[in-house]
Design an enzyme around this catalytic site. Structure first.
Site, PDB file in Angstrom:
ATOM      1  N   ASN A   1       0.435  -7.461   0.986  1.00 24.25           N
ATOM      2  CA  ASN A   1       0.498  -6.408   0.039  1.00 24.25           C
ATOM      3  C   ASN A   1       1.323  -6.712  -1.228  1.00 24.25           C
ATOM      4  O   ASN A   1       1.095  -5.811  -2.152  1.00 24.25           O
ATOM      5  CB  ASN A   1       1.595  -5.565   0.831  1.00 24.25           C
TER       6      ASN A   1
ATOM      7  N   ASP B   1      -2.504   2.970   8.563  1.00 22.45           N
ATOM      8  CA  ASP B   1      -3.499   2.738   7.481  1.00 22.45           C
ATOM      9  C   ASP B   1      -4.221   3.899   6.803  1.00 22.45           C
ATOM     10  O   ASP B   1      -4.344   4.984   7.801  1.00 22.45           O
ATOM     11  CB  ASP B   1      -4.714   1.719   7.839  1.00 22.45           C
TER      12      ASP B   1
END
Ligand code: FPP
Length: 244
Positions: free
Chosen positions: A71, A23
């Site tokens: 996503n 991330d």
């Protein structure tokens, strides 16, 4: 008495399997006034060298969360770019995978992807299947709840077809229907960038994993940071529900 904390990797206690939530690519880029794509590009560049560092430390498997089932909500342009990075990574990395004995594996709903990508993924898995240095397991179009739903469907189907008996279903049977079947237990899960969520990653598999959250954005996560999280892991007292 306070225990003496180690500051070097103990080669006898290296985690066999480390999972990473990569991330902070976007924030890494933003901090530098660069487009988000640049953050993903830099993030992708970390992967091969990180696999080599992990191999050097004695880790057997690393699992990376590259693209989640959630996503797809991102702009198409960003999604296409992430997949183009994956394609480049697999095509250009082949020589290194063979030279460094890196075995590529994937988890996630691969068959739902554009065939051009799924074909490349299956080909890479096949070409690297005899490499024994380290397994680089990449989660693409992966979500843990979706994995659990698929597992339930398969178990139910096998019960209906008399391939499975309800009374015989135990934890090891459930595990055998998951996408990570055959891989060692995840000892350590790392999320970079300061976020402290699991974001639907490997929910069954991390039941007893140590969790480490680092402030580092993924593109800055290098060998020194890997060494740091392994040392942090080794300083933890794993009890698996017992007393130690
Ligand atoms: C999280 O950062 C990152 C992703 C959702 C994508 C990860 C993809 C790569 C590292 C590159 C492609 C993968 C391979 C295997 C070559 P973010 O965009 O959520 O960052 P932010 O939270 O700072 O916005």
């Amino acid at each position: 008495m306070r225990m003496f904390k180690k500051n070097k990797i103990d080669s006898n206690k290296v985690p066999k399997h480390i999972a990473f939530i990569m991330d902070g690519n976007g924030r890494w880029a933003k901090k530098r006034g660069l487009p988000r794509a640049k953050g993903h590009e830099e993030g992708a560049k970390r992967i091969e060298s990180l696999a080599l560092s992990a191999k050097k430390f004695g880790v057997k498997v690393i699992t990376l969360f590259a693209f989640s089932t959630e996503n797809w909500k991102r702009p198409k342009e960003e999604i296409d770019y992430i997949f183009s990075l994956l394609e480049k990574f697999l095509k250009e990395g082949k020589e290194s995978f063979m030279k460094n004995a890196i075995r590529l594996m994937f988890i996630g709903k691969i068959d739902e992807l554009d065939k051009k990508f799924s074909d490349l993924m299956y080909l890479t898995m096949d070409e690297t299947k005899n490499n024994t240095g380290i397994i680089l397991n990449i989660a693409i179009n992966y979500g843990a709840r979706s994995e659990i739903v698929e597992m339930v469907k398969k178990v139910a189907n096998d019960c209906v077809c008399n391939k499975q008996e309800i009374s015989k279903i135990d934890e090891s049977v459930v595990e055998s229907y998951l996408m990570t079947y055959g891989l060692p237990e995840i000892d350590l899960l790392v999320r970079t960038s300061g976020e402290t969520r699991l974001s639907n990653f490997l929910l069954w598999q991390i039941a007893y994993s140590e969790l480490v959250f680092t402030k580092t954005y993924w593109p800055d996560f290098k060998e020194k940071e890997l060494e740091g999280v392994i040392i942090e892991y080794q300083n933890r007292n794993r009890r698996f529900g017992g007393l130690k």
